[in-house]
Design a protein around this motif. Structure first.
Motif, PDB file in Angstrom:
ATOM      1  N   LEU A   1      33.374  44.338  47.301  1.00  0.00           N
ATOM      2  CA  LEU A   1      33.356  43.212  48.235  1.00  0.00           C
ATOM      3  C   LEU A   1      31.944  42.927  48.723  1.00  0.00           C
ATOM      4  O   LEU A   1      31.539  41.771  48.835  1.00  0.00           O
ATOM      5  CB  LEU A   1      34.277  43.502  49.422  1.00  0.00           C
ATOM      6  CG  LEU A   1      35.780  43.420  49.151  1.00  0.00           C
ATOM      7  CD1 LEU A   1      36.573  43.997  50.327  1.00  0.00           C
ATOM      8  CD2 LEU A   1      36.212  41.974  48.891  1.00  0.00           C
TER       9      LEU A   1
ATOM     10  N   ALA B   1      42.319  40.934  52.019  1.00  0.00           N
ATOM     11  CA  ALA B   1      41.981  40.777  50.604  1.00  0.00           C
ATOM     12  C   ALA B   1      43.049  41.478  49.777  1.00  0.00           C
ATOM     13  O   ALA B   1      42.877  42.599  49.304  1.00  0.00           O
ATOM     14  CB  ALA B   1      40.600  41.356  50.322  1.00  0.00           C
TER      15      ALA B   1
ATOM     16  N   ILE C   1      37.318  41.865  56.807  1.00  0.00           N
ATOM     17  CA  ILE C   1      38.159  41.856  55.618  1.00  0.00           C
ATOM     18  C   ILE C   1      39.042  43.100  55.646  1.00  0.00           C
ATOM     19  O   ILE C   1      38.544  44.222  55.732  1.00  0.00           O
ATOM     20  CB  ILE C   1      37.324  41.843  54.321  1.00  0.00           C
ATOM     21  CG1 ILE C   1      36.415  40.615  54.285  1.00  0.00           C
ATOM     22  CG2 ILE C   1      38.235  41.867  53.103  1.00  0.00           C
ATOM     23  CD1 ILE C   1      35.489  40.580  53.067  1.00  0.00           C
TER      24      ILE C   1
ATOM     25  N   ASN D   1      41.188  37.098  47.989  1.00  0.00           N
ATOM     26  CA  ASN D   1      39.872  37.730  47.902  1.00  0.00           C
ATOM     27  C   ASN D   1      38.754  36.705  48.041  1.00  0.00           C
ATOM     28  O   ASN D   1      37.740  36.940  48.704  1.00  0.00           O
ATOM     29  CB  ASN D   1      39.710  38.461  46.563  1.00  0.00           C
ATOM     30  CG  ASN D   1      40.376  39.821  46.558  1.00  0.00           C
ATOM     31  OD1 ASN D   1      40.905  40.266  47.567  1.00  0.00           O
ATOM     32  ND2 ASN D   1      40.365  40.469  45.411  1.00  0.00           N
TER      33      ASN D   1
END
Length: 386
Positions: free
Chosen positions: A248, A215, A231, A221
């Motif tokens: 997130l 990300a 991630i 993202n």
């Protein structure tokens, strides 16, 4: 996940562009199978949960004094699979110039070879040289690249599901190897791909190998939130990393995904030595070498060169201090860390000298098991949740 998940990225001789000049770099062995099998088996012995294998369709930037050329990450992972038992194998596979059908087959085959320890880090190709190497399309902007990547992941994961777990029946009396009713067309139609399926590879041990996305920016993202099991993030400090993870998780919930079914890993550039002074002196020497070949600017701005951003949390010091930092990271709520050594063999040697080998469990755990993630049911199976 109770313990901090610990990964290591293995970019050749290290993330620093001058790392190959160190006498302990083993740069002369870089394009041999022995180099990579020893790196990965050493990482497993040290207790790492996964190794992340960078890849690209471009040569490394810089003049002839920079390491040029690379081996295929999936091939490296496949070569090391039978020599390891517990470590996850996560090669990067760029999707911009690669058909998702090929990616699906390659990663599923790796999952079979590793008995369920495969992952896939999704990357895109951003350079003119990569587009020119294939000659099929022009370079794309970030939004177009990641939109295409989003579709590619959808196709790959549908193909992984296109064989149900019990599609192989191997019924000798009737002569049927598969039950055709348990193979499914995926019938995907998107802006970039039209794929009917099904896959030609049976459903692999994990069902769905682990999908990883960095990300790094708004374009990546989105795909990380919608598609990733892991991630990867960067941050200048632990407070920022924890805030990023919280954001997130909120975004995951907003999309209807379970935030507890996704792990957030913090990238941590490292250089280890017997003392802080020694580690700092090593990095200063690497920077002097890099400055001599015109790479100093890259050392602060290009992840593919030095791999250390000016705003990226990093550790330059001893193994003991690294252990203290990892403890702080675990207490901050981050799910795991990916070490990114500036000089790979210096880091592995320092860790080997200060840590006892990790005992290998008799139980065969998949990468999903190690992450505490459930094995998904094929979306095409009768009664599967849509």
């Amino acid at each position: 996940m109770s313990a901090l998940f610990l990964g290591i990225e293995t970019p050749g001789t290290g993330t620093h562009p001058a790392s190959w000049r160190r006498p302990d770099s083993r740069a002369e062995d870089l394009f041999t199978a022995k180099y990579w099998t020893e790196v990965v088996t050493t990482a497993e012995t040290l207790g790492f949960d996964a190794v992340f294998l960078p890849d690209s369709f471009a040569l490394q930037e810089g003049g002839p004094e920079v390491v040029r050329g690379r081996l295929d990450a999936v091939a490296v992972a496949a070569r090391t699979a039978p020599l390891t038992r517990r470590i996850g194998l996560v090669p990067q596979v760029p999707v911009t110039h690669t058909e998702p059908f090929h990616v699906s087959k390659a990663i599923a085959a790796l999952d079979f070879a590793s008995l369920g320890r495969a992952g896939w880090e999704v990357t895109v190709s951003t350079r003119d040289t990569e587009a020119a190497a294939f000659g099929r399309k022009e370079i794309q902007d970030a939004a177009a690249l990641w939109h295409e990547a989003d579709e590619a992941v959808e196709v790959v994961t549908r193909l992984w599901d296109s064989w149900e777990d019990d599609a192989e029946i191997r019924d000798v009396p009737t002569g049927r190897f598969i039950d055709r009713d348990r193979l499914h067309y995926i019938d995907f139609e998107g802006d970039n791909f039209s794929v009917k399926g099904p896959a030609i590879t049976p459903r692999s041990p994990q069902g769905q190998p682990i999908v990883t996305v960095r990300a790094d920016d708004p374009s990546s993202n989105g795909i990380a939130v919608h598609r990733a099991d892991l991630i990867r993030i960067t941050a200048p400090d632990l407070a920022t990393a924890a805030t990023h993870r919280f954001a997130l998780r909120a975004a995951l919930a907003d999309t209807g995904r379970d935030p507890d079914a996704v792990r957030v890993l913090l990238d941590l550039p490292v250089h280890l030595a017997d003392s802080i002074a020694g580690a700092l002196a090593d990095v200063a020497e690497l920077d002097r070498w890099a400055a001599g070949i015109g790479q100093r600017a890259a050392a602060g701005t290009d992840r593919s060169a030095a791999g250390v951003s000016a705003v990226e949390l990093r550790h330059v010091g001893t193994v003991i201090e690294l252990d203290h930092l990892l403890g702080e990271i675990a207490r901050s709520g981050i799910d795991g860390v990916v070490l990114r050594p500036l000089a790979l063999h210096a880091t592995l040697s320092a860790l080997t000298a200060h840590r006892a080998p990790t005992a290998t469990s008799a139980a065969q755990l998949t990468l999903r098991d190690r992450l505490g993630l459930p094995r998904p049911v094929s979306r095409y199976a009768a009664g599967a949740a849509l």
